[in-house]
Design a protein around this motif. Sequence first.
Motif, PDB file in Angstrom:
ATOM      1  N   LYS A  58     -14.011   3.676   6.831  1.00 46.84           N
ATOM      2  CA  LYS A  58     -15.045   3.960   7.542  1.00 46.84           C
ATOM      3  C   LYS A  58     -16.066   5.044   6.806  1.00 46.84           C
ATOM      4  N   GLY A  59     -16.089   4.873   5.508  1.00 50.26           N
ATOM      5  CA  GLY A  59     -16.847   5.676   4.754  1.00 50.26           C
ATOM      6  C   GLY A  59     -16.233   7.064   4.599  1.00 50.26           C
ATOM      7  N   LYS A  60     -15.561   7.367   5.017  1.00 46.43           N
ATOM      8  CA  LYS A  60     -14.765   8.882   4.626  1.00 46.43           C
ATOM      9  C   LYS A  60     -13.246   8.510   3.805  1.00 46.43           C
ATOM     10  N   ARG A  61     -13.260   9.672   3.213  1.00 51.27           N
ATOM     11  CA  ARG A  61     -12.074   9.610   2.347  1.00 51.27           C
ATOM     12  C   ARG A  61     -10.888  10.333   2.956  1.00 51.27           C
ATOM     13  N   ARG A  62      -9.763   9.752   2.852  1.00 49.80           N
ATOM     14  CA  ARG A  62      -8.523  10.251   3.419  1.00 49.80           C
ATOM     15  C   ARG A  62      -7.303  10.096   2.605  1.00 49.80           C
ATOM     16  N   VAL A  63      -6.607  11.435   2.488  1.00 43.44           N
ATOM     17  CA  VAL A  63      -5.317  11.281   1.893  1.00 43.44           C
ATOM     18  C   VAL A  63      -4.211  10.712   2.767  1.00 43.44           C
ATOM     19  N   SER A  64      -3.550   9.802   2.369  1.00 42.81           N
ATOM     20  CA  SER A  64      -2.555   9.325   3.100  1.00 42.81           C
ATOM     21  C   SER A  64      -1.110   9.230   2.108  1.00 42.81           C
ATOM     22  N   GLU A  65       0.009   8.981   2.877  1.00 42.04           N
ATOM     23  CA  GLU A  65       1.109   8.900   2.100  1.00 42.04           C
ATOM     24  C   GLU A  65       1.590   7.476   2.295  1.00 42.04           C
ATOM     25  N   ARG A  66       2.001   7.160   1.190  1.00 42.84           N
ATOM     26  CA  ARG A  66       2.551   5.552   0.785  1.00 42.84           C
ATOM     27  C   ARG A  66       3.912   5.870   0.334  1.00 42.84           C
ATOM     28  N   LYS A  67       4.845   4.798   0.942  1.00 42.43           N
ATOM     29  CA  LYS A  67       6.161   4.911   0.375  1.00 42.43           C
ATOM     30  C   LYS A  67       6.138   4.256  -0.828  1.00 42.43           C
ATOM     31  N   ILE A  68       6.838   4.616  -2.000  1.00 43.25           N
ATOM     32  CA  ILE A  68       6.995   3.986  -3.418  1.00 43.25           C
ATOM     33  C   ILE A  68       7.860   2.877  -3.225  1.00 43.25           C
ATOM     34  N   PHE A  69       9.066   2.871  -2.448  1.00 40.17           N
ATOM     35  CA  PHE A  69      10.049   1.933  -2.341  1.00 40.17           C
ATOM     36  C   PHE A  69      10.229   1.636  -0.850  1.00 40.17           C
ATOM     37  N   PRO A  70       9.228   1.036  -0.106  1.00 37.21           N
ATOM     38  CA  PRO A  70       9.455   0.741   1.296  1.00 37.21           C
ATOM     39  C   PRO A  70      10.856   0.171   1.582  1.00 37.21           C
ATOM     40  N   GLY A  71      11.344   0.521   2.527  1.00 34.27           N
ATOM     41  CA  GLY A  71      12.803   0.106   3.072  1.00 34.27           C
ATOM     42  C   GLY A  71      13.922   0.616   1.960  1.00 34.27           C
ATOM     43  N   TYR A  72      13.831   1.653   1.285  1.00 38.84           N
ATOM     44  CA  TYR A  72      14.829   2.112   0.599  1.00 38.84           C
ATOM     45  C   TYR A  72      14.854   3.818   0.534  1.00 38.84           C
ATOM     46  N   ILE A  73      15.890   4.301   0.489  1.00 40.28           N
ATOM     47  CA  ILE A  73      16.098   5.885   0.465  1.00 40.28           C
ATOM     48  C   ILE A  73      17.008   6.296  -0.583  1.00 40.28           C
ATOM     49  N   LEU A  74      17.209   7.380  -1.373  1.00 44.62           N
ATOM     50  CA  LEU A  74      17.859   7.616  -2.461  1.00 44.62           C
ATOM     51  C   LEU A  74      18.699   8.997  -1.749  1.00 44.62           C
ATOM     52  N   VAL A  75      20.037   8.711  -1.872  1.00 44.59           N
ATOM     53  CA  VAL A  75      21.126   9.667  -1.169  1.00 44.59           C
ATOM     54  C   VAL A  75      21.841  10.309  -2.380  1.00 44.59           C
ATOM     55  N   LYS A  76      22.104  11.544  -2.380  1.00 42.00           N
ATOM     56  CA  LYS A  76      22.974  12.099  -3.318  1.00 42.00           C
ATOM     57  C   LYS A  76      24.108  12.533  -2.536  1.00 42.00           C
ATOM     58  N   MET A  77      25.152  11.993  -2.877  1.00 43.42           N
ATOM     59  CA  MET A  77      26.378  12.350  -1.902  1.00 43.42           C
ATOM     60  C   MET A  77      27.958  11.906  -2.578  1.00 43.42           C
TER      61      MET A  77
END
Length: 182
Positions: A58-77
């Motif tokens: 709508k004519g305005k700049r917005r900073v938003s967050e986008r997932k690089i790998f939707p549906g995945y998480i990285l776990v160190k365990m």
Amino acid sequence: MSEAVSTAAEQRWYVIHTYSGYEAKVRESLLERMAAAGWAEKVSEILVPSEEIVELKKGKRRVSERKIFPGYILVKMELNDETWHLVQETPRITGFVGGRTHPTPLSEAEVRRSSRRRAPRRPAARVRFHIGESVRITDGPFTNFTGVVDLANEERGKLRVMVSIFGRATPVELDYLQVERV
């Protein structure tokens, strides 16, 4: 099979497949379940790789967050039978990526490369515009005007479009996001 205290050397990075859109909830749920089982030290880090992008709405700049790998998480365990079952039984987790019973761990370099947060950036233009090409303006004060591309700066994501206003060709500077091909 599990020890009382896990060392960092025993912990490896794994990719876990989740329901798309639930990555943050799965992260919290997994941390809570590990703590409730008394295994909080067996998980040292859970990442939801994302990046910030600049959008035009709508004519305005917005900073938003986008997932690089939707549906995945990285776990160190530390992965053993008990932690494997706890992860598998966590709601909204479909499983580990890799082998069915022995998932493939990631290297530290792969994790750094895939989870690095980047500075806010423009969405990559999917379309390249060429001089002389007809475009329609989709956002801003000249919405629905048509014009001809006079100059295209791909690095900045900007165009100079010649628009006819009151019978005269007038240059208008626009973002790639504000126009579409005719």
